[in-house]
Design a protein around this motif. Sequence first.
Motif, PDB file in Angstrom:
ATOM      1  N   GLN B 144      38.496   5.203  48.599  1.00 52.68           N
ATOM      2  CA  GLN B 144      37.869   6.601  48.412  1.00 52.68           C
ATOM      3  C   GLN B 144      36.927   6.788  49.558  1.00 52.68           C
ATOM      4  O   GLN B 144      36.764   7.717  50.223  1.00 52.68           O
ATOM      5  CB  GLN B 144      37.038   6.775  46.934  1.00 52.68           C
ATOM      6  N   GLN B 145      36.123   5.835  49.515  1.00 49.87           N
ATOM      7  CA  GLN B 145      35.110   5.611  50.830  1.00 49.87           C
ATOM      8  C   GLN B 145      35.686   5.944  52.259  1.00 49.87           C
ATOM      9  O   GLN B 145      35.238   6.747  53.024  1.00 49.87           O
ATOM     10  CB  GLN B 145      34.089   4.491  50.786  1.00 49.87           C
ATOM     11  N   GLN B 146      36.706   5.408  52.249  1.00 48.52           N
ATOM     12  CA  GLN B 146      37.417   5.584  53.560  1.00 48.52           C
ATOM     13  C   GLN B 146      38.048   6.828  53.851  1.00 48.52           C
ATOM     14  O   GLN B 146      37.779   7.397  54.883  1.00 48.52           O
ATOM     15  CB  GLN B 146      38.535   4.641  53.602  1.00 48.52           C
ATOM     16  N   ARG B 147      38.283   7.543  52.531  1.00 48.62           N
ATOM     17  CA  ARG B 147      38.725   8.943  52.732  1.00 48.62           C
ATOM     18  C   ARG B 147      37.531   9.916  53.049  1.00 48.62           C
ATOM     19  O   ARG B 147      37.592  10.829  53.913  1.00 48.62           O
ATOM     20  CB  ARG B 147      39.401   9.366  51.739  1.00 48.62           C
ATOM     21  N   VAL B 148      36.405   9.499  52.424  1.00 50.05           N
ATOM     22  CA  VAL B 148      35.060  10.433  52.754  1.00 50.05           C
ATOM     23  C   VAL B 148      34.822  10.270  54.267  1.00 50.05           C
ATOM     24  O   VAL B 148      34.389  11.118  54.929  1.00 50.05           O
ATOM     25  CB  VAL B 148      33.934   9.900  51.682  1.00 50.05           C
ATOM     26  N   ALA B 149      35.108   8.995  54.884  1.00 48.09           N
ATOM     27  CA  ALA B 149      34.648   8.682  55.983  1.00 48.09           C
ATOM     28  C   ALA B 149      35.326   9.581  57.192  1.00 48.09           C
ATOM     29  O   ALA B 149      34.936  10.012  58.046  1.00 48.09           O
ATOM     30  CB  ALA B 149      34.631   7.153  56.385  1.00 48.09           C
ATOM     31  N   ILE B 150      36.622   9.638  56.794  1.00 47.83           N
ATOM     32  CA  ILE B 150      37.724  10.216  57.484  1.00 47.83           C
ATOM     33  C   ILE B 150      37.326  11.899  57.589  1.00 47.83           C
ATOM     34  O   ILE B 150      37.268  12.418  58.259  1.00 47.83           O
ATOM     35  CB  ILE B 150      39.162   9.910  57.271  1.00 47.83           C
TER      36      ILE B 150
END
Lengths: 215, 372
Positions: B144-150
């Motif tokens: 989920q954090q990675q999706r926010v970063a993207i």
Amino acid sequence: MNWHPLLLSFQVAGVATVIVLVVGLGLALLLARKEFWGKQVVETVVTLPLVLPPTVVGFYLLFVLGRGSPLQEWLGVDILFTWMAAVVASATVALPLMVRTSKAAIESIDPDLEKAARTLGAPEWRVFRDVTLPLAARGIVAGLVLAFARALGEFGATLMVAGNIPGRTQTVPMAIYDLVEGNRLGEANAQVLLMTVIAFGMLWGVNRWQRGWWR
Amino acid sequence: MVAIDKAVLTLDFRKRIGDFRLEVSLQVGEEVMVLFGPSGAGKSSILHCLAGLMDPDEGRIAVNGEVLFEASGGRIRRNLPPQQRRIGYVFQGYALFPHMTVTQNVAYGLRGRGDVGGRVRSVLKAMRLEDLADRYPQQLSGGQQQRVAIARAVVMEPRVLMLDEPFSALDTMVRERLQQELLLLWERWHLPILYVTHQLGDAFAMGHRIAVLNDGHIEQVGLKEDILSYPRSRAVARFTGTKNIFDARVASTNPEETLLEWEGRTIVAPPAPAAPGSPVTFCIRPEQVMLVRGGEADNRKENLFQGEVVKEVSRGATISLFVRLDDGRGGRDYDLEVALPSHAYSRFRLDIQKRVSVSLKKEAVHLLPTPQ
């Protein structure tokens, strides 16, 4: 009980803390995030008042503020033996506490967060305001409280540059010294108790703040 | 379609960092370009230079014809600050602002632009983050954090999107899903993506083309099939899993084939412009080595050798056999690594110390362009 020393102490420590905030935060940022020639020297000189005897610091300050100094000769500023000299002395000895504490707080922030803000278009002042400052807030506030407490208790350097003039430059630590000298132990007790309570309260507050109990 | 013919991004620069020398020359179109190489090869430094977080010593960086950086003869002629480059950067470790919610993180790059709320909502929707809008990063899983970063990087409509080891910290299931989602985003937006990874599987799953980096320079750029089958250097062959790399000598050449002399054996290889007697390096991927059943072991097979299995390692779906060839010169524990599917392994009834025949198919034998 004579309240003047206490009010003067708060006035001196308060003004000193404002100076320490501006100068200390600037130095902390510089030391934490920039590489420059002589960085180690700057860091060591800033820390020096922490380990030197206060009288030594006071002796140096006499040269900076006293007769024949550039400040006095060229700018006509003569603050020796006024409460403003006490501010300078307090600020000097309190500065290292602020610089060291907030520098550690800034260094503990992942530099990628600041870089990310830059790639997202934030100018440097916004990187500082939106990322660095809020994430280092605990350390900065802790440094300020420590600096204020240290300024409140300043004795040696202040005595050298501001003297111990009742009603003009006599802060609480000076007053206590005079009271003990004059064998007025009852009044001394009251002042000592007051200082202890204030110092205890502030350190306790800092510890709680840093652990984040009320979050 | 992948438009690699039209270069959107031009990287051509040099940078010294202590003893390390970074030398990059790369054209990227509207494609996913993977920067692949071991850690310390300079992959992240390339991203830093493109983002404006690090200044090259000399060279040129341009996007869509606009020069972001230019320096020659030690003088910087143009250097756009990172704030004005519009390069989306997804940092390794995500670099989400921990004191801001998902919404605040994603909106950060949009300050001062129109319809912030609407754009943030549509990106959150595209990244399946609507339900997490008010959470703080530490309340999210890694994926989920990675999706926010993207989301935070793409919401500002960057001209190039860069991702630094984006999925290497995630488990396989989440990684594969995010890989697919990122490719879908690319289908939608068609912007150049620079994708940094040190994992071969990741590189092949994501890249239209792959640039193999080693020690600060690009060893080879090409379509992934070409990188795999035709490595141009020993380093590229090694990084892409070609374990069998050998030194040999050219015996003779003709238009149909090249004959190599390899430790007393003769190897038939595809034609190559090499003079008889000159040293060459050839390689063959482990999965290209054929195991031959005893009965079939006749002379019709190319490069047929006998040997013994000395070691085997199971890698899940495949099994690696380490074979020592007969008439070997000794010294090594084994000569060839052979990879074969598990079902073939049981069909051949293989085991350690079993005798096997192997064939190195001519087409699978690849000669490195220069002896190395």
